[in-house]
Design a protein around this motif. Structure first.
Motif, PDB file in Angstrom:
ATOM      1  N   ASP A 139       0.826  -1.211   0.000  1.00  0.00           N
ATOM      2  CA  ASP A 139       0.000   0.000   0.000  1.00  0.00           C
ATOM      3  C   ASP A 139       0.860   1.261   0.000  1.00  0.00           C
ATOM      4  OD1 ASP A 139      -2.338  -1.431  -0.058  1.00  0.00           O
ATOM      5  OD2 ASP A 139      -2.804  -1.168   2.073  1.00  0.00           O
ATOM      6  N   ILE A 140       1.908   1.262   0.809  1.00  0.00           N
ATOM      7  CA  ILE A 140       2.801   2.422   0.861  1.00  0.00           C
ATOM      8  C   ILE A 140       3.486   2.627  -0.492  1.00  0.00           C
ATOM      9  CG2 ILE A 140       4.960   3.295   1.864  1.00  0.00           C
ATOM     10  CD1 ILE A 140       3.995   2.113   4.538  1.00  0.00           C
ATOM     11  N   ILE A 141       3.948   1.540  -1.105  1.00  0.00           N
ATOM     12  CA  ILE A 141       4.586   1.630  -2.428  1.00  0.00           C
ATOM     13  C   ILE A 141       3.612   2.217  -3.445  1.00  0.00           C
ATOM     14  CG2 ILE A 141       5.429   0.238  -4.368  1.00  0.00           C
ATOM     15  CD1 ILE A 141       6.795  -1.580  -2.273  1.00  0.00           C
ATOM     16  N   ASN A 142       2.359   1.746  -3.440  1.00  0.00           N
ATOM     17  CA  ASN A 142       1.360   2.251  -4.386  1.00  0.00           C
ATOM     18  C   ASN A 142       1.091   3.741  -4.204  1.00  0.00           C
ATOM     19  OD1 ASN A 142       1.013  -0.209  -5.673  1.00  0.00           O
ATOM     20  ND2 ASN A 142      -0.619  -0.846  -4.291  1.00  0.00           N
ATOM     21  N   VAL A 143       0.964   4.190  -2.964  1.00  0.00           N
ATOM     22  CA  VAL A 143       0.676   5.605  -2.711  1.00  0.00           C
ATOM     23  C   VAL A 143       1.871   6.483  -3.070  1.00  0.00           C
ATOM     24  CG1 VAL A 143       0.205   7.307  -0.903  1.00  0.00           C
ATOM     25  CG2 VAL A 143      -1.067   5.155  -0.954  1.00  0.00           C
ATOM     26  N   ILE A 144       3.054   6.126  -2.604  1.00  0.00           N
ATOM     27  CA  ILE A 144       4.251   6.930  -2.861  1.00  0.00           C
ATOM     28  C   ILE A 144       4.560   6.979  -4.355  1.00  0.00           C
ATOM     29  CG2 ILE A 144       6.740   7.126  -2.425  1.00  0.00           C
ATOM     30  CD1 ILE A 144       5.073   7.840  -0.003  1.00  0.00           C
ATOM     31  N   SER A 145       4.274   5.875  -5.073  1.00  0.00           N
ATOM     32  CA  SER A 145       4.557   5.812  -6.509  1.00  0.00           C
ATOM     33  C   SER A 145       3.724   6.796  -7.324  1.00  0.00           C
ATOM     34  CB  SER A 145       4.323   4.395  -7.035  1.00  0.00           C
ATOM     35  OG  SER A 145       5.280   3.525  -6.483  1.00  0.00           O
ATOM     36  N   LYS A 146       2.637   7.281  -6.769  1.00  0.00           N
ATOM     37  CA  LYS A 146       1.832   8.296  -7.464  1.00  0.00           C
ATOM     38  C   LYS A 146       2.591   9.616  -7.575  1.00  0.00           C
ATOM     39  CE  LYS A 146      -2.641   6.590  -5.883  1.00  0.00           C
ATOM     40  NZ  LYS A 146      -3.840   6.928  -5.091  1.00  0.00           N
ATOM     41  N   TYR A 147       3.481   9.883  -6.638  1.00  0.00           N
ATOM     42  CA  TYR A 147       4.160  11.169  -6.548  1.00  0.00           C
ATOM     43  C   TYR A 147       5.652  11.107  -6.842  1.00  0.00           C
ATOM     44  CZ  TYR A 147      -0.212  11.934  -4.154  1.00  0.00           C
ATOM     45  OH  TYR A 147      -1.551  11.987  -3.851  1.00  0.00           O
ATOM     46  N   MET A 148       6.243   9.917  -6.701  1.00  0.00           N
ATOM     47  CA  MET A 148       7.683   9.777  -6.866  1.00  0.00           C
ATOM     48  C   MET A 148       7.999   8.475  -7.571  1.00  0.00           C
ATOM     49  SD  MET A 148       8.847  10.585  -3.005  1.00  0.00           S
ATOM     50  CE  MET A 148       8.044  11.867  -2.091  1.00  0.00           C
ATOM     51  N   GLU A 149       9.109   8.479  -8.296  1.00  0.00           N
ATOM     52  CA  GLU A 149       9.643   7.235  -8.819  1.00  0.00           C
ATOM     53  C   GLU A 149      10.532   6.657  -7.729  1.00  0.00           C
ATOM     54  OE1 GLU A 149      11.434   7.412 -12.704  1.00  0.00           O
ATOM     55  OE2 GLU A 149      10.078   9.032 -13.282  1.00  0.00           O
ATOM     56  N   ILE A 150      10.218   5.434  -7.309  1.00  0.00           N
ATOM     57  CA  ILE A 150      10.971   4.811  -6.218  1.00  0.00           C
ATOM     58  C   ILE A 150      11.526   3.470  -6.655  1.00  0.00           C
ATOM     59  CG2 ILE A 150       9.599   5.969  -4.447  1.00  0.00           C
ATOM     60  CD1 ILE A 150       8.143   3.279  -4.025  1.00  0.00           C
ATOM     61  N   ASP A 151      12.512   2.991  -5.916  1.00  0.00           N
ATOM     62  CA  ASP A 151      13.063   1.661  -6.117  1.00  0.00           C
ATOM     63  C   ASP A 151      12.256   0.714  -5.234  1.00  0.00           C
ATOM     64  OD1 ASP A 151      14.518  -0.661  -6.382  1.00  0.00           O
ATOM     65  OD2 ASP A 151      16.284   0.085  -5.320  1.00  0.00           O
ATOM     66  N   ALA A 152      11.201   0.109  -5.793  1.00  0.00           N
ATOM     67  CA  ALA A 152      10.291  -0.738  -5.019  1.00  0.00           C
ATOM     68  C   ALA A 152      11.005  -1.936  -4.401  1.00  0.00           C
ATOM     69  CB  ALA A 152       9.131  -1.201  -5.895  1.00  0.00           C
ATOM     70  N   GLU A 153      12.049  -2.430  -5.063  1.00  0.00           N
ATOM     71  CA  GLU A 153      12.796  -3.574  -4.523  1.00  0.00           C
ATOM     72  C   GLU A 153      13.595  -3.184  -3.278  1.00  0.00           C
ATOM     73  OE1 GLU A 153      12.589  -6.765  -5.660  1.00  0.00           O
ATOM     74  OE2 GLU A 153      11.038  -5.967  -6.987  1.00  0.00           O
ATOM     75  N   GLY A 154      13.951  -1.904  -3.158  1.00  0.00           N
ATOM     76  CA  GLY A 154      14.757  -1.448  -2.034  1.00  0.00           C
ATOM     77  C   GLY A 154      13.957  -0.941  -0.855  1.00  0.00           C
ATOM     78  N   VAL A 155      12.632  -0.989  -0.938  1.00  0.00           N
ATOM     79  CA  VAL A 155      11.783  -0.482   0.151  1.00  0.00           C
ATOM     80  C   VAL A 155      11.883  -1.427   1.349  1.00  0.00           C
ATOM     81  CG1 VAL A 155       9.411  -0.013   0.858  1.00  0.00           C
ATOM     82  CG2 VAL A 155      10.198   0.691  -1.396  1.00  0.00           C
ATOM     83  N   GLU A 156      12.095  -0.836   2.506  1.00  0.00           N
ATOM     84  CA  GLU A 156      12.140  -1.587   3.760  1.00  0.00           C
ATOM     85  C   GLU A 156      11.102  -1.006   4.704  1.00  0.00           C
ATOM     86  OE1 GLU A 156      16.031  -1.857   5.547  1.00  0.00           O
ATOM     87  OE2 GLU A 156      16.946  -1.586   3.582  1.00  0.00           O
ATOM     88  N   ILE A 157      10.233  -1.850   5.223  1.00  0.00           N
ATOM     89  CA  ILE A 157       9.220  -1.439   6.174  1.00  0.00           C
ATOM     90  C   ILE A 157       9.449  -2.255   7.446  1.00  0.00           C
ATOM     91  CG2 ILE A 157       6.746  -1.296   6.666  1.00  0.00           C
ATOM     92  CD1 ILE A 157       7.538   0.478   4.349  1.00  0.00           C
ATOM     93  N   GLN A 158       9.498  -1.574   8.585  1.00  0.00           N
ATOM     94  CA  GLN A 158       9.714  -2.256   9.862  1.00  0.00           C
ATOM     95  C   GLN A 158       8.818  -1.646  10.924  1.00  0.00           C
ATOM     96  OE1 GLN A 158      13.794  -2.063  11.046  1.00  0.00           O
ATOM     97  NE2 GLN A 158      14.567  -2.676   9.057  1.00  0.00           N
ATOM     98  N   ILE A 159       8.513  -2.438  11.920  1.00  0.00           N
ATOM     99  CA  ILE A 159       7.887  -1.908  13.121  1.00  0.00           C
ATOM    100  C   ILE A 159       8.954  -1.964  14.202  1.00  0.00           C
ATOM    101  CG2 ILE A 159       6.120  -2.230  14.878  1.00  0.00           C
ATOM    102  CD1 ILE A 159       4.297  -3.333  12.727  1.00  0.00           C
ATOM    103  N   LEU A 160       9.287  -0.804  14.720  1.00  0.00           N
ATOM    104  CA  LEU A 160      10.323  -0.688  15.747  1.00  0.00           C
ATOM    105  C   LEU A 160       9.696  -0.198  17.037  1.00  0.00           C
ATOM    106  CD1 LEU A 160      12.993   1.182  13.597  1.00  0.00           C
ATOM    107  CD2 LEU A 160      12.835  -1.268  14.006  1.00  0.00           C
ATOM    108  N   GLU A 161      10.401  -0.358  18.120  1.00  0.00           N
ATOM    109  CA  GLU A 161       9.952   0.209  19.385  1.00  0.00           C
ATOM    110  C   GLU A 161      10.585   1.578  19.553  1.00  0.00           C
ATOM    111  OE1 GLU A 161      10.846  -2.460  22.591  1.00  0.00           O
ATOM    112  OE2 GLU A 161       8.874  -3.368  22.435  1.00  0.00           O
ATOM    113  N   THR A 162       9.783   2.518  20.025  1.00  0.00           N
ATOM    114  CA  THR A 162      10.274   3.861  20.268  1.00  0.00           C
ATOM    115  C   THR A 162       9.742   4.342  21.610  1.00  0.00           C
ATOM    116  OG1 THR A 162      10.461   6.087  19.328  1.00  0.00           O
ATOM    117  CG2 THR A 162       8.352   4.979  19.068  1.00  0.00           C
ATOM    118  N   ASP A 163      10.407   5.317  22.186  1.00  0.00           N
ATOM    119  CA  ASP A 163       9.943   5.864  23.456  1.00  0.00           C
ATOM    120  C   ASP A 163       8.659   6.646  23.241  1.00  0.00           C
ATOM    121  OD1 ASP A 163      12.071   4.878  24.980  1.00  0.00           O
ATOM    122  OD2 ASP A 163      13.359   6.532  24.347  1.00  0.00           O
ATOM    123  N   SER A 164       7.702   6.458  24.118  1.00  0.00           N
ATOM    124  CA  SER A 164       6.440   7.175  24.044  1.00  0.00           C
ATOM    125  C   SER A 164       6.599   8.574  24.610  1.00  0.00           C
ATOM    126  CB  SER A 164       5.370   6.423  24.842  1.00  0.00           C
ATOM    127  OG  SER A 164       4.198   7.194  24.935  1.00  0.00           O
TER     128      SER A 164
END
Length: 91
Positions: A42-67
């Motif tokens: 979904d993120i690739i599809n939305v971002i691709s409307k506005y930018m040319e991206i390297d879809a193979e290089g996309v990294e998505i992670q869920i990390l822990e962060t301080d609240s």
């Protein structure tokens, strides 16, 4: 010092450790690998409307962060999206 660490090649042990962390955080956030893949697409599809991206290089992670509101850690979505060019530069 941190700048040089960004360019250092990761060992297989470090990669395995990072994957395990990702798995644990994803599990705590109740986000399956299938759901992560759907989010990534979904993120690739939305971002691709506005930018040319390297879809193979996309990294998505869920990390822990301080609240900011509580004294603890919360899951946060991290996306690393290689941008090749902007679309519609004249707008």
């Amino acid at each position: 010092m941190y700048l040089f660490e960004m360019f250092r090649k990761k060992t297989s042990g470090t990669i395995a450790k990072d994957r395990l962390k990702l798995l644990l955080v994803s599990d705590r956030a109740n986000c399956s690998p299938e759901m992560m893949e759907m989010i990534k697409n979904d993120i690739i599809n939305v971002i691709s409307k506005y930018m040319e991206i390297d879809a193979e290089g996309v990294e998505i992670q869920i990390l822990e962060t301080d609240s900011e509101t509580t004294n603890g850690k919360i899951p946060a979505l991290y996306a690393n999206i290689p941008i090749l060019d902007m679309k519609n530069k004249g707008i």
